[in-house]
Design a protein around this motif. Structure first.
Motif, PDB file in Angstrom:
ATOM      1  N   MET A   1       0.849  -1.186   0.000  1.00 14.99           N
ATOM      2  CA  MET A   1       0.000   0.000   0.000  1.00 14.99           C
ATOM      3  C   MET A   1       0.885   1.236   0.000  1.00 14.99           C
ATOM      4  SD  MET A   1      -3.154   0.384   2.652  1.00 14.99           S
ATOM      5  CE  MET A   1      -4.711  -0.033   2.031  1.00 14.99           C
ATOM      6  N   ASN A   2       0.694   2.062  -0.972  1.00 12.98           N
ATOM      7  CA  ASN A   2       1.524   3.262  -1.018  1.00 12.98           C
ATOM      8  C   ASN A   2       0.882   4.388  -0.201  1.00 12.98           C
ATOM      9  OD1 ASN A   2      -0.456   4.472  -2.593  1.00 12.98           O
ATOM     10  ND2 ASN A   2       0.570   3.967  -4.511  1.00 12.98           N
ATOM     11  N   GLY A   3       1.617   5.455  -0.037  1.00 12.08           N
ATOM     12  CA  GLY A   3       1.156   6.570   0.788  1.00 12.08           C
ATOM     13  C   GLY A   3      -0.116   7.216   0.273  1.00 12.08           C
ATOM     14  N   PHE A   4      -0.254   7.273  -1.065  1.00 10.21           N
ATOM     15  CA  PHE A   4      -1.443   7.890  -1.657  1.00 10.21           C
ATOM     16  C   PHE A   4      -2.703   7.094  -1.310  1.00 10.21           C
ATOM     17  CE2 PHE A   4      -4.344   8.636  -5.264  1.00 10.21           C
ATOM     18  CZ  PHE A   4      -4.518  10.005  -5.092  1.00 10.21           C
ATOM     19  N   THR A   5      -2.607   5.774  -1.348  1.00  5.82           N
ATOM     20  CA  THR A   5      -3.749   4.915  -1.021  1.00  5.82           C
ATOM     21  C   THR A   5      -4.134   5.066   0.447  1.00  5.82           C
ATOM     22  OG1 THR A   5      -2.995   3.338  -2.698  1.00  5.82           O
ATOM     23  CG2 THR A   5      -4.591   2.543  -1.098  1.00  5.82           C
TER      24      THR A   5
END
Length: 55
Positions: free
Chosen positions: A1-5
């Motif tokens: 999971m990236n920061g944007f998600t």
């Protein structure tokens, strides 16, 4: 999971909480109105019907 998600998930959660708080505040305000005014505007019939349809 990236920061944007993660950020989008948090924003979505905060938005839901804000909506719930606004609905509670609205119910409290509307229930303080005199019965005759609530009847004239259809409270709580219109509001409860909205939730009964799954919205």
């Amino acid at each position: 999971m990236n920061g944007f998600t993660i950020l989008r998930s948090v924003q979505h959660y905060v938005g839901k909480i804000r909506t719930m708080r606004n609905e509670i505040r609205t119910r409290r305000f509307m229930n303080e109105l005199p019965q005759s005014i609530r009847k004239d505007i259809g409270w709580p019939d219109n509001y409860e019907g909205r939730h009964g349809r799954g919205h």
